[in-house]
Scaffold this motif. Structure first.
Motif, PDB file in Angstrom:
ATOM      1  N   VAL A 280      55.006  27.466 -15.768  1.00 17.54           N
ATOM      2  CA  VAL A 280      56.205  27.109 -15.008  1.00 17.54           C
ATOM      3  C   VAL A 280      55.936  25.852 -14.194  1.00 17.54           C
ATOM      4  O   VAL A 280      54.957  25.783 -13.439  1.00 17.54           O
ATOM      5  N   ILE A 297      60.115  26.040 -17.949  1.00 20.52           N
ATOM      6  CA  ILE A 297      59.301  27.187 -18.345  1.00 20.52           C
ATOM      7  C   ILE A 297      59.037  27.046 -19.835  1.00 20.52           C
ATOM      8  O   ILE A 297      59.978  26.886 -20.620  1.00 20.52           O
ATOM      9  N   TYR A 321      63.933  33.078 -11.875  1.00 17.57           N
ATOM     10  CA  TYR A 321      62.610  33.109 -12.513  1.00 17.57           C
ATOM     11  C   TYR A 321      62.220  34.513 -12.963  1.00 17.57           C
ATOM     12  O   TYR A 321      61.562  34.687 -13.990  1.00 17.57           O
ATOM     13  N   VAL A 325      61.274  33.964 -16.903  1.00 19.76           N
ATOM     14  CA  VAL A 325      59.895  33.965 -17.411  1.00 19.76           C
ATOM     15  C   VAL A 325      59.706  35.024 -18.497  1.00 19.76           C
ATOM     16  O   VAL A 325      59.190  34.727 -19.584  1.00 19.76           O
TER      17      VAL A 325
END
Length: 351
Positions: A280, A297, A321, A325
């Motif tokens: 990231v 990402i 996030y 992710v």
């Protein structure tokens, strides 16, 4: 990992979550009402002053609410890295279904991955097709185009097709080309350019037309291997440029021009480890100034030392996030299963 007191960390998380959800500065009174531990708004304001002094948040003015700075987002991302963070069941199912529909067509995998990630996260996503570190031949064919021209067709292990025209010194038939192909099969099958060169040096192969075909084969493989960029499928550019943070000051124009070149995505992808873990990058951490308002990402997928590609996204720093992710990592894992199945006949983590 950055350390904060439990209370200050909880306050920062509430500010980040609140700003991601609304795009508006988060007031101390809102934070105080959401904290599990009973704390007065005045105490929260003091903590927010400390968070601002330490660079975790910014505030338009002293009485305004807090907005996460890059450092504040980084604190949240570091927390994700230290604890298992599985994708939501519906995200996993959507990615799996999208890739399953393209399972038999490797050339469509990157497009499917970019499309589903962009759709789930409502931002720009990108993916590259799996590519070998050193191109390795699966099959060689020779096709007669004219009396004095043949086409060399190389099918590589990652199912990429490379074509090259070969001039012939004298009129040749297709049957003669078949014979040359059959004689050369053992020399080139399963080998890289360097391995073919070494094999030529230890065998009697390589006279006349055979020599021309072998030289063309080695040249085509090396040209491909020296090209660092293999092309990226991009989906969701309009969604990315439509976010409020990126639609001001002609920022989107510079970003669009940068994305017209594969070099930028290649540079962003270089740091992704081979184990499928997402890396990231947030705002000013990204070397290119054009990405200063963005987060990236990206995860690598494939079979180490055989073939690999990347899948990733670009969004505003105000990005969810905790969801993004795992989505990127899940796409990388499932793409990796497809590559493994293509090479070895079975997926790594298939059910």
């Amino acid at each position: 990992m950055t350390t904060l007191s439990p209370r200050r960390g909880s306050i920062l998380k509430l500010i980040v979550d609140g700003y991601i959800a609304t795009g508006e500065p988060v007031a101390s009174s809102v934070v105080a009402s959401d904290l599990n531990v009973r704390v007065s708004p005045a105490t929260v304001r003091n903590e927010m002053v400390s968070l601002e002094d330490d660079g975790y948040i910014t505030r338009p003015h002293s009485s305004a609410g807090g907005i996460p700075a890059d450092k504040g987002y980084r604190f949240i991302v570091e927390g994700l890295e230290s604890t298992p963070n599985e994708p939501a069941a519906h995200d996993f199912a959507a990615i799996q279904a999208a890739l399953e529909r393209r399972r038999r067509d490797m050339e469509e995998w990157a497009d499917a991955a970019a499309s589903i990630v962009a759709g789930l996260l409502k931002t720009l996503a990108f993916a590259s097709a799996p590519r070998a570190d050193a191109s390795r031949i699966k099959q060689l064919d020779l096709l007669l185009m004219q009396d004095l021209t043949a086409m060399l067709v190389l099918i590589l292990h990652e199912t990429t097709v490379v074509k090259q025209l070969i001039p012939l010194e004298s009129p040749t038939t297709q049957d003669e080309l078949y014979s040359v192909r059959n004689r050369l099969h053992g020399t080139v099958a399963g080998r890289t350019a360097d391995e073919i060169t070494r094999q030529i040096g230890t065998s009697d192969t390589g006279h006349g037309l055979e020599s021309v075909v072998l030289d063309s084969t080695v040249s085509a493989l090396r040209e491909r291997d020296q090209s660092k960029v293999s092309g990226y499928n991009i989906e969701g550019l309009g969604r990315l440029l439509g976010t409020p943070e990126l639609s001001q000051d002609n920022y989107g124009v510079a970003l669009t021009e940068l994305l017209d070149s594969d070099d930028a995505l290649y540079d962003l992808s270089e740091g992704a480890p081979s184990d499928g873990t997402a890396v990231v990058y947030i705002g000013e951490e990204i070397p290119r100034a054009e990405f200063s308002r963005c987060s990236v990402i990206v995860a690598r997928y494939g079979v180490p030392s055989e073939a690999s590609g990347v899948v990733g996204l670009i969004g505003p720093t105000r990005l969810a996030y905790q969801r993004a992710v795992p989505v990127v990592e899940t796409a990388a894992t499932l793409l990796g299963d497809l590559v493994t199945e293509a090479y070895y006949g079975y997926p790594v983590s298939g059910d």
